[in-house]
Design a protein around this motif. Sequence first.
Motif, PDB file in Angstrom:
ATOM      1  N   ASP A   1      53.328  45.627  51.302  1.00 55.42           N
ATOM      2  CA  ASP A   1      53.138  46.337  50.035  1.00 55.42           C
ATOM      3  C   ASP A   1      52.322  45.530  49.029  1.00 55.42           C
ATOM      4  O   ASP A   1      52.482  45.686  47.819  1.00 55.42           O
ATOM      5  N   ASN A   2      51.471  44.643  49.538  1.00 54.25           N
ATOM      6  CA  ASN A   2      50.584  43.871  48.677  1.00 54.25           C
ATOM      7  C   ASN A   2      49.313  43.582  49.478  1.00 54.25           C
ATOM      8  O   ASN A   2      49.332  42.766  50.404  1.00 54.25           O
ATOM      9  N   GLU A   3      48.220  44.244  49.124  1.00 57.01           N
ATOM     10  CA  GLU A   3      46.986  44.167  49.906  1.00 57.01           C
ATOM     11  C   GLU A   3      46.447  42.744  49.994  1.00 57.01           C
ATOM     12  O   GLU A   3      45.994  42.296  51.056  1.00 57.01           O
ATOM     13  N   ARG A   4      46.511  42.007  48.883  1.00 55.75           N
ATOM     14  CA  ARG A   4      46.001  40.634  48.894  1.00 55.75           C
ATOM     15  C   ARG A   4      46.833  39.746  49.819  1.00 55.75           C
ATOM     16  O   ARG A   4      46.288  38.946  50.591  1.00 55.75           O
ATOM     17  N   ARG A   5      48.150  39.898  49.755  1.00 54.27           N
ATOM     18  CA  ARG A   5      49.030  39.098  50.611  1.00 54.27           C
ATOM     19  C   ARG A   5      48.823  39.456  52.083  1.00 54.27           C
ATOM     20  O   ARG A   5      48.783  38.585  52.948  1.00 54.27           O
TER      21      ARG A   5
END
Length: 197
Positions: free
Chosen positions: A78-82
């Motif tokens: 739920d976190n594109e960067r991660r």
Amino acid sequence: MKRLSLLVAVALSSLSTYAQTWNLDKSHSRLGFTVTHLMLTEVDGNFKTIDATVTSSKPDLSDAVFELTADVNSINTDNERRDGHLKSADFFDTAKFPTLTFKSTSMKKVEGKKYKLMGDLTMHGVTKPVTLDLVMNGPITQETPRGKSEKVGIKVSGTLKRSDFGVGSSSTAVVSDEVELRGAAEFAKQNAVTEKK
């Protein structure tokens, strides 16, 4: 010699007769994981693209063999960067190692619906034996508009160290080495539907 050949043929025929294959119902299945960030809070994730099969010669699946494949590029926290960082060479390096696989080697009943599932997990190009806790619900027979189908529900859980598979390094120590795995899956017996006349 002819008699021996006939006996072998009959034995092989019997095995194939009783072998069962169960296919994954992807809409009712999930493979997830949890890690701890900065030793403070838990972060959950999952692999959105998975496939699995179960084969067994016993109707109660007590001798089941599980095979699973996950597309590591489908990792989702739920976190594109991660997610992008996890796919990079710092962690999974999906350009070189795009898949994660598991194949069971044995299954031992503990009590009731509880089992210990042993198998080989391959991740980041490294294969290691792992032991998982498994709970089996079913099999059950379900009525459908087309007839009857047999289904079984499986839950697995366990803990592994990502460092054992070379995922991450000391520079990625903000994430716990221990990873909790959790899977929930529904399987349908192949060709198990009996058509209504």
